[in-house]
Design a protein around this motif. Structure first.
Motif, PDB file in Angstrom:
ATOM      1  N   LEU A  70       1.017  -1.541  -0.023  1.00  0.00           N
ATOM      2  CA  LEU A  70       0.417   0.175  -0.213  1.00  0.00           C
ATOM      3  C   LEU A  70       1.048   1.576   0.063  1.00  0.00           C
ATOM      4  CD1 LEU A  70      -2.863  -0.768   2.566  1.00  0.00           C
ATOM      5  CD2 LEU A  70      -2.752  -0.905   0.105  1.00  0.00           C
ATOM      6  N   VAL A  71       1.793   1.208   1.060  1.00  0.00           N
ATOM      7  CA  VAL A  71       2.483   1.957   0.912  1.00  0.00           C
ATOM      8  C   VAL A  71       3.462   2.779  -0.622  1.00  0.00           C
ATOM      9  CG1 VAL A  71       4.801   3.370   2.386  1.00  0.00           C
ATOM     10  CG2 VAL A  71       2.553   2.544   3.369  1.00  0.00           C
ATOM     11  N   GLY A  72       4.234   1.819  -0.308  1.00  0.00           N
ATOM     12  CA  GLY A  72       5.121   0.985  -2.169  1.00  0.00           C
ATOM     13  C   GLY A  72       3.960   1.796  -3.246  1.00  0.00           C
ATOM     14  N   ASN A  73       3.139   1.044  -2.877  1.00  0.00           N
ATOM     15  CA  ASN A  73       1.560   1.866  -4.368  1.00  0.00           C
ATOM     16  C   ASN A  73       1.557   3.696  -4.426  1.00  0.00           C
ATOM     17  OD1 ASN A  73      -0.177   1.690  -5.850  1.00  0.00           O
ATOM     18  ND2 ASN A  73      -1.077  -0.533  -5.331  1.00  0.00           N
ATOM     19  N   LEU A  74       1.463   4.097  -3.046  1.00  0.00           N
ATOM     20  CA  LEU A  74       1.179   5.223  -3.172  1.00  0.00           C
ATOM     21  C   LEU A  74       2.423   6.107  -2.945  1.00  0.00           C
ATOM     22  CD1 LEU A  74      -0.545   7.811  -1.879  1.00  0.00           C
ATOM     23  CD2 LEU A  74       0.727   7.573   0.537  1.00  0.00           C
ATOM     24  N   LEU A  75       3.663   5.893  -3.279  1.00  0.00           N
ATOM     25  CA  LEU A  75       4.800   5.710  -3.334  1.00  0.00           C
ATOM     26  C   LEU A  75       5.310   6.199  -5.341  1.00  0.00           C
ATOM     27  CD1 LEU A  75       6.437   5.070  -1.225  1.00  0.00           C
ATOM     28  CD2 LEU A  75       5.979   7.170  -0.502  1.00  0.00           C
ATOM     29  N   GLY A 136      12.175  -1.061  -3.237  1.00  0.00           N
ATOM     30  CA  GLY A 136      12.127  -2.732  -3.912  1.00  0.00           C
ATOM     31  C   GLY A 136      10.797  -2.610  -5.030  1.00  0.00           C
ATOM     32  N   HIS A 137       9.871  -2.464  -3.512  1.00  0.00           N
ATOM     33  CA  HIS A 137       8.165  -2.282  -4.277  1.00  0.00           C
ATOM     34  C   HIS A 137       8.095  -1.880  -5.344  1.00  0.00           C
ATOM     35  CE1 HIS A 137       7.037  -6.401  -2.037  1.00  0.00           C
ATOM     36  NE2 HIS A 137       8.017  -5.764  -1.426  1.00  0.00           N
ATOM     37  N   THR A 138       8.445  -0.484  -4.572  1.00  0.00           N
ATOM     38  CA  THR A 138       8.362   1.059  -5.444  1.00  0.00           C
ATOM     39  C   THR A 138       9.018   0.596  -6.467  1.00  0.00           C
ATOM     40  OG1 THR A 138       8.206   2.792  -3.501  1.00  0.00           O
ATOM     41  CG2 THR A 138       7.844   3.466  -5.516  1.00  0.00           C
ATOM     42  N   VAL A 139       9.997   0.224  -7.516  1.00  0.00           N
ATOM     43  CA  VAL A 139      10.221   0.339  -8.092  1.00  0.00           C
ATOM     44  C   VAL A 139       9.852  -0.502  -9.268  1.00  0.00           C
ATOM     45  CG1 VAL A 139      12.423  -0.959  -9.711  1.00  0.00           C
ATOM     46  CG2 VAL A 139      12.928   1.238  -7.580  1.00  0.00           C
ATOM     47  N   ILE A 140       9.157  -2.057  -8.579  1.00  0.00           N
ATOM     48  CA  ILE A 140       8.507  -2.875  -9.786  1.00  0.00           C
ATOM     49  C   ILE A 140       7.537  -2.494  -9.418  1.00  0.00           C
ATOM     50  CG2 ILE A 140       9.844  -4.481  -8.659  1.00  0.00           C
ATOM     51  CD1 ILE A 140       8.038  -5.717  -6.752  1.00  0.00           C
ATOM     52  N   MET A 141       7.021  -1.211  -8.775  1.00  0.00           N
ATOM     53  CA  MET A 141       5.288  -1.119  -9.113  1.00  0.00           C
ATOM     54  C   MET A 141       5.279  -0.134 -10.244  1.00  0.00           C
ATOM     55  SD  MET A 141       2.909  -1.411  -5.445  1.00  0.00           S
ATOM     56  CE  MET A 141       4.068  -0.643  -4.389  1.00  0.00           C
ATOM     57  N   LEU A 142       5.885   1.096 -10.457  1.00  0.00           N
ATOM     58  CA  LEU A 142       6.260   2.147 -11.495  1.00  0.00           C
ATOM     59  C   LEU A 142       5.763   2.085 -12.601  1.00  0.00           C
ATOM     60  CD1 LEU A 142       6.526   5.192 -11.239  1.00  0.00           C
ATOM     61  CD2 LEU A 142       9.118   4.285 -10.672  1.00  0.00           C
ATOM     62  N   PRO A 143       6.594   1.024 -13.428  1.00  0.00           N
ATOM     63  CA  PRO A 143       6.066   0.348 -14.534  1.00  0.00           C
ATOM     64  C   PRO A 143       4.637  -0.192 -14.588  1.00  0.00           C
ATOM     65  CG  PRO A 143       8.525  -0.798 -13.966  1.00  0.00           C
ATOM     66  CD  PRO A 143       7.624  -0.362 -12.980  1.00  0.00           C
ATOM     67  N   PHE A 144       3.899  -0.114 -14.178  1.00  0.00           N
ATOM     68  CA  PHE A 144       2.497  -1.061 -14.059  1.00  0.00           C
ATOM     69  C   PHE A 144       1.258   0.512 -13.691  1.00  0.00           C
ATOM     70  CE2 PHE A 144       4.464  -4.556 -12.841  1.00  0.00           C
ATOM     71  CZ  PHE A 144       4.367  -5.635 -13.623  1.00  0.00           C
ATOM     72  N   ILE A 145       2.113   1.213 -13.655  1.00  0.00           N
ATOM     73  CA  ILE A 145       1.734   2.751 -12.584  1.00  0.00           C
ATOM     74  C   ILE A 145       1.239   3.787 -14.302  1.00  0.00           C
ATOM     75  CG2 ILE A 145       0.955   4.941 -11.963  1.00  0.00           C
ATOM     76  CD1 ILE A 145       0.573   2.569  -9.809  1.00  0.00           C
ATOM     77  N   ILE A 146       2.860   3.417 -14.715  1.00  0.00           N
ATOM     78  CA  ILE A 146       3.439   4.586 -15.672  1.00  0.00           C
ATOM     79  C   ILE A 146       2.144   3.886 -16.910  1.00  0.00           C
ATOM     80  CG2 ILE A 146       4.852   5.467 -17.329  1.00  0.00           C
ATOM     81  CD1 ILE A 146       6.887   5.551 -14.814  1.00  0.00           C
ATOM     82  N   ARG A 147       2.170   2.613 -17.626  1.00  0.00           N
ATOM     83  CA  ARG A 147       1.794   2.290 -18.765  1.00  0.00           C
ATOM     84  C   ARG A 147       0.764   1.894 -18.899  1.00  0.00           C
ATOM     85  NH1 ARG A 147       4.538   2.606 -22.513  1.00  0.00           N
ATOM     86  NH2 ARG A 147       2.825   0.975 -23.813  1.00  0.00           N
ATOM     87  N   VAL A 148      -0.362   1.704 -17.480  1.00  0.00           N
ATOM     88  CA  VAL A 148      -2.412   1.980 -17.636  1.00  0.00           C
ATOM     89  C   VAL A 148      -2.918   3.265 -17.842  1.00  0.00           C
ATOM     90  CG1 VAL A 148      -3.774   1.126 -15.838  1.00  0.00           C
ATOM     91  CG2 VAL A 148      -1.789  -0.148 -16.229  1.00  0.00           C
TER      92      VAL A 148
END
Length: 262
Positions: A70-75, A136-148
């Motif tokens: 959740l926190v990584g998702n917010l970041l 680490g989790h912010t980095v792996i979530m960032l591409p999905f946020i950007i692409r969608v």
């Protein structure tokens, strides 16, 4: 033509069996009343579903996974939405390279990414375990946020934004009151997809965790190493149900029905 259709149908069926077969087997074995994982089960019992909530480490690591996701998702959202907007709205030199950098965490094998972050980020800067997990989790979530989000912005008419600016609204006000409400479904879908990627992640998390701190997927692997009862099967079924619910929501948010309405 009929033979080709039959062959295609048979091939499709085999693919579905190959993909869904293990999930069906796991679902049945989760109801095994005995103390050993076996298929087919010799009876029916909710025993191992109850055992999930009795294993303290499952509850503890579930809380850790939820917090990090959740926190990584917010970041990732705070970084990804402006990045997706800039990549969709403007043309500038190096745009392709910047886009490739943002997408690279998906292309690089997770083990390689995890080891690199452990060596060059965590150890170098002596970061706490939770800080390392969040990075680490912010980095792996960032591409999905950007692409969608970028996909959602591709269906947004920026003339609406320009109209708001011409009527006297500020750039920040226009972004929050015009742009974001129009891509709200895309943002929600991005959040859910990124959450699933983070919550189920193993290869990055295994390098980022340490003594006393673990995530639920890693704890499940540890449990399997020492126990062979159906508890993990039961927990897997619960996670599959949660994933299916979230994927259904994502489909409603970003599926074909979403684009046809626009």
């Amino acid at each position: 033509m009929q033979e080709k259709n039959r062959g295609l149908a048979l091939f499709t069926l085999l693919v579905f069996v190959f993909l869904l077969g293990p999930l069906v087997i796991i679902s049945f074995t989760s109801f095994e009343p005995g103390t050993v994982l076996k298929f087919p089960p010799e009876g029916f019992s909710w025993r191992w579903y109850e055992n999930i909530f009795e294993v303290k480490m499952f509850m503890t690591t579930f809380g850790t996974s939820m917090f990090v996701s959740l926190v990584g998702n917010l970041l990732a959202l705070l970084l990804g939405v402006p990045a997706a907007y800039a990549l969709s709205r403007f043309q500038f030199k190096g745009k392709g390279l910047l886009n490739a950098v943002f997408i690279s965490p998906v292309l690089i094998p997770g083990i390689v990414m995890g080891f690199a972050m452990l060596k060059y980020v965590i150890i170098t800067y002596n970061l706490p375990i939770y800080a390392g997990l969040l990075i680490g989790h912010t980095v792996i979530m960032l591409p999905f946020i950007i692409r969608v989000v970028a996909s959602s912005l591709s269906n947004f008419d920026f003339a609406i934004e320009e109209a708001a600016l011409s009527l006297g609204a500020g750039k920040v006000e226009t972004f929050f009151k015009v742009v974001l409400p129009n891509i709200r479904s895309g943002i929600i879908a991005a959040i859910l997809i990124a959450f699933l990627e983070s919550f189920n992640n193993v290869d990055i998390s295994v390098f980022m965790t340490g003594p006393g701190v673990s995530t639920l997927p890693i704890q499940m692997l540890t449990y399997v190493e020492n126990n062979f009862d159906p508890t993990i099967a039961a927990l897997s079924v619960l996670l599959m149900i949660i994933t299916a619910i979230l994927m259904f929501i994502i489909e409603r948010m970003m599926g074909l029905s979403y684009f046809t309405k626009r």
